[in-house]
Design a protein around this motif. Structure first.
Motif, PDB file in Angstrom:
ATOM      1  N   GLN A  34       0.829  -1.211   0.000  1.00 51.92           N
ATOM      2  CA  GLN A  34       0.000   0.000   0.000  1.00 51.92           C
ATOM      3  C   GLN A  34       0.858   1.254   0.000  1.00 51.92           C
ATOM      4  OE1 GLN A  34      -2.601  -0.471   3.344  1.00 51.92           O
ATOM      5  NE2 GLN A  34      -3.891  -2.023   2.321  1.00 51.92           N
ATOM      6  N   VAL A  35       1.969   1.212   0.775  1.00 52.35           N
ATOM      7  CA  VAL A  35       2.874   2.366   0.793  1.00 52.35           C
ATOM      8  C   VAL A  35       3.491   2.583  -0.586  1.00 52.35           C
ATOM      9  CG1 VAL A  35       5.066   3.237   1.688  1.00 52.35           C
ATOM     10  CG2 VAL A  35       3.389   2.224   3.243  1.00 52.35           C
ATOM     11  N   SER A  36       3.927   1.481  -1.206  1.00 48.80           N
ATOM     12  CA  SER A  36       4.524   1.574  -2.531  1.00 48.80           C
ATOM     13  C   SER A  36       3.507   2.069  -3.555  1.00 48.80           C
ATOM     14  CB  SER A  36       5.054   0.200  -2.953  1.00 48.80           C
ATOM     15  OG  SER A  36       5.582   0.256  -4.253  1.00 48.80           O
ATOM     16  N   ALA A  37       2.263   1.534  -3.459  1.00 50.52           N
ATOM     17  CA  ALA A  37       1.208   1.947  -4.401  1.00 50.52           C
ATOM     18  C   ALA A  37       0.829   3.403  -4.177  1.00 50.52           C
ATOM     19  CB  ALA A  37      -0.012   1.043  -4.231  1.00 50.52           C
ATOM     20  N   GLY A  38       0.787   3.796  -2.895  1.00 52.48           N
ATOM     21  CA  GLY A  38       0.437   5.192  -2.592  1.00 52.48           C
ATOM     22  C   GLY A  38       1.463   6.161  -3.133  1.00 52.48           C
ATOM     23  N   ARG A  39       2.752   5.746  -2.999  1.00 49.81           N
ATOM     24  CA  ARG A  39       3.813   6.603  -3.508  1.00 49.81           C
ATOM     25  C   ARG A  39       3.701   6.746  -5.030  1.00 49.81           C
ATOM     26  NH1 ARG A  39       7.824   3.678  -2.153  1.00 49.81           N
ATOM     27  NH2 ARG A  39       7.947   4.493  -0.011  1.00 49.81           N
ATOM     28  N   LEU A  40       3.457   5.629  -5.712  1.00 47.66           N
ATOM     29  CA  LEU A  40       3.328   5.665  -7.167  1.00 47.66           C
ATOM     30  C   LEU A  40       2.101   6.470  -7.593  1.00 47.66           C
ATOM     31  CD1 LEU A  40       4.266   4.751  -9.951  1.00 47.66           C
ATOM     32  CD2 LEU A  40       2.953   2.621  -9.618  1.00 47.66           C
ATOM     33  N   ARG A  41       0.990   6.254  -6.858  1.00 52.27           N
ATOM     34  CA  ARG A  41      -0.237   6.983  -7.178  1.00 52.27           C
ATOM     35  C   ARG A  41      -0.021   8.496  -7.014  1.00 52.27           C
ATOM     36  NH1 ARG A  41      -3.168   4.492  -3.883  1.00 52.27           N
ATOM     37  NH2 ARG A  41      -3.885   2.865  -5.324  1.00 52.27           N
ATOM     38  N   GLY A  42       0.675   8.870  -5.929  1.00 48.31           N
ATOM     39  CA  GLY A  42       0.950  10.293  -5.696  1.00 48.31           C
ATOM     40  C   GLY A  42       1.808  10.893  -6.795  1.00 48.31           C
ATOM     41  N   GLU A  43       2.821  10.107  -7.237  1.00 48.57           N
ATOM     42  CA  GLU A  43       3.678  10.597  -8.314  1.00 48.57           C
ATOM     43  C   GLU A  43       2.888  10.789  -9.602  1.00 48.57           C
ATOM     44  OE1 GLU A  43       6.729   7.704  -8.577  1.00 48.57           O
ATOM     45  OE2 GLU A  43       7.814   8.385  -6.780  1.00 48.57           O
ATOM     46  N   MET A  44       2.010   9.834  -9.914  1.00 47.89           N
ATOM     47  CA  MET A  44       1.216   9.942 -11.136  1.00 47.89           C
ATOM     48  C   MET A  44       0.243  11.122 -11.067  1.00 47.89           C
ATOM     49  SD  MET A  44       2.403   7.570 -13.033  1.00 47.89           S
ATOM     50  CE  MET A  44       1.197   7.518 -14.344  1.00 47.89           C
ATOM     51  N   GLU A  45      -0.379  11.305  -9.891  1.00 43.78           N
ATOM     52  CA  GLU A  45      -1.307  12.430  -9.738  1.00 43.78           C
ATOM     53  C   GLU A  45      -0.578  13.759  -9.833  1.00 43.78           C
ATOM     54  OE1 GLU A  45      -3.229  11.706  -6.047  1.00 43.78           O
ATOM     55  OE2 GLU A  45      -4.717  10.294  -6.894  1.00 43.78           O
ATOM     56  N   SER A  46       0.642  13.791  -9.281  1.00 42.50           N
ATOM     57  CA  SER A  46       1.433  15.031  -9.356  1.00 42.50           C
ATOM     58  C   SER A  46       1.800  15.365 -10.804  1.00 42.50           C
ATOM     59  CB  SER A  46       2.706  14.871  -8.517  1.00 42.50           C
ATOM     60  OG  SER A  46       3.499  16.037  -8.612  1.00 42.50           O
TER      61      SER A  46
END
Length: 534
Positions: free
Chosen positions: A293-305
């Motif tokens: 979840q931490v890894s997915a959250g980090r990736l999701r945040g990068e994509m949203e940014s």
């Protein structure tokens, strides 16, 4: 590059009308010592800016600085019907002083008024001859001469004054081809700084610089109108291309974010299923899920940014693309049958019947009597019924008239009240919606006619005419393109070409007339003869 040595400087200038309407907000810029054409869409605030420079208005914020005296030609010149020709020339005070001395009054104040201008009357007479008026016209009033003659006299008066800074607001309004040529000659040899507000492209081509007032930003380009227009078109083409590129990038980044989220969700479901099948201890499974979840959250945040950055880039690109606001003209069908006699122009040699939805132009030099003929036909109080023997006859009472001088408006009425008087059966809310098409919105509809600029006054007069209820069967238009920017003229042409009523138009704007699809053009001369022009 624009002309150096600024003679007019604007520093964070703002103006708010007493009713709270903001006319200008934080305008900064400068005008050089040469000839500058000031352009901008209807309602941008060009006339208001000139009035601030001339000292007629006081800014509510910021400061206007000028190097030397300022002389100005107001857009509303022809409304000043009581002004004499001598006052237009700026020599009324000197003439009064000379005549007082000649009558035996040797008060020192008369000599002070004259100064070195003992030949003022002789110079004024020469100017009047140049513009086609007799020397005896000095005592005549603006109401007694044509709008074109008044404009020429006023411009000639400004040339006589030779102020360091001169402001001209729509100087070619009402002028025929010959008079426009005279104005062009005056501009070419003008001494001192000159700022010209105009929609006359030929006049703007004589300018050294072009300044644009757009959304409270004043920018100056070194060159005449055509060079500025070409640069703006190139800039807008580049801006439109940047928008297309930014839209493509945004779509790609959004699609990648969505695809990434779908993959992450699918991966998480697969991992959970595998853990259940392998019967992994709960504490281990929980640790793995937290890590995922931490890894997915980090990736999701990068994509949203990344997507957000693409959205901001698109917004910035779209901001550079103009969405210029012009008037929108819609004319309702007045139900005029093709064989219906609407009006008749009777000359000393021939007559012409306006029949059905015809579009007819009446042309002729300034001062020949075109406006007088129209007003006589319409029965306007004080108007002569014939011009050199020519006259007009109406065969309908559903007529709307756009006067050249715009002097038929009630100065004490608000914009809304003025237009409602022409369409009393239309609800106020609908009137407001229609006025918005003429760029008269919000608090502007509550302003008094007396407070409006020439361009705003013109749009009110045009709105009254075109929104009348019931719709007129005959539109009588006297110089209808005065004060309209080019996109607005396009709108007016389109509306008139599709109008199912009759149109009688007086105009010196050859380009406008050529686009109307006229059924006939009639030339009026001083003897009252009407000539059908091919």
């Amino acid at each position: 590059m624009p002309s150096i040595q600024p003679v007019i400087t604007l520093s964070h200038v703002g103006l708010t009308w007493p009713d709270g309407t903001v006319a200008l907000d934080d305008v900064s810029g400068a005008f050089g010592a040469g000839r500058t054409g000031l352009v901008g869409a209807n309602g941008a605030g060009k006339s208001t800016l000139l009035r601030l420079i001339a000292g007629e208005l006081t800014p509510t914020s910021g400061a206007v600085t000028t190097v030397g005296d300022v002389a100005a030609l107001p857009q509303t010149l022809t409304l000043r019907t009581g002004t004499t020709v001598a006052e237009l020339l700026g020599i009324a005070r000197q003439l009064a002083a000379v005549r007082a001395i000649e009558s035996g009054d040797v008060d020192v104040r008369h000599f002070e008024a004259i100064g070195d201008d003992w030949d003022a009357e002789a110079r004024a007479s020469a100017v009047l001859t140049e513009v086609g008026l007799p020397a005896s016209a000095l005592e005549r009033r603006v109401a007694e001469i044509s709008g074109g003659e008044a404009m020429l006299v006023a411009i000639a008066g400004l040339r006589l004054r030779r102020a360091p800074i001169t402001l001209l607001d729509e100087p070619t309004n009402n002028l025929d081809r010959d008079a426009r040529s005279r104005v062009a000659d005056l501009v070419r040899g003008w001494s001192g700084a000159l700022v010209v507000v105009s929609h006359d492209v030929a006049l703007l081509e004589l300018m050294d610089d072009t300044a644009e007032l757009y959304r409270n930003a004043l920018t100056t380009f070194g060159g005449p109108y055509s060079a500025w227009r070409a640069a703006l078109d190139q800039e807008q083409a580049a801006a439109a291309q940047a928008v297309r590129a930014a839209e493509q990038t945004f779509r790609v980044e959004r699609r990648q974010r969505i695809e990434s989220q779908l993959k992450l969700a699918q991966r998480e479901r697969t991992a959970n299923k595998a853990e259940r099948e392998k019967r992994v201890p709960k504490i281990v499974a929980h640790g793995r899920r937290m890590q995922a979840q931490v890894s997915a959250g980090r990736l999701r945040g990068e994509m949203e940014s990344i997507e957000h950055a693409a959205r901001l880039a698109l917004d910035a690109a779209e901001e550079r693309v103009r969405d210029d606001d012009g008037i929108r003209v819609d004319l309702r069908d007045p139900g005029v049958a093709r064989g219906r006699r609407i009006a008749e122009l009777v000359g000393t040699d021939r007559s012409y019947v306006i029949q059905g939805p015809e579009r007819v132009a009446l042309i002729g030099p300034n001062g020949i009597g075109k406006t007088t003929l129209l007003e006589g036909m319409l029965g306007i109080a004080g108007a002569e019924r014939t011009v050199g023997g020519a006259r007009g006859i109406l065969h309908t009472d559903r007529v709307a008239y756009l006067a050249q001088r715009l002097d038929g408006l009630d100065e004490s009425a608000t914009v809304l009240e003025s237009v409602r008087a022409a369409a009393p059966s239309v609800p106020p809310g609908e009137i407001r919606n229609r006025l918005a098409r003429f760029l008269l919105r919000g608090d502007a509809v509550g302003r008094r006619i007396a407070t409006l600029s020439g361009g705003e006054r013109f749009r009110v007069a045009l709105a009254r005419l075109l929104l009348a209820d019931p719709p007129p069967q005959l539109l009588v238009l006297d110089e209808p393109t005065n004060n309209l920017d080019l996109p607005s003229v396009d709108q007016l042409v389109s509306a008139l070409r599709g109008y199912r009523g009759a149109v009688l138009v007086v105009s010196h704007d050859d380009a406008f007339l050529s686009r109307l699809g006229l059924d006939a053009t009639l030339a009026l001369d001083a003897a009252g003869r009407l000539t059908l022009v091919d």
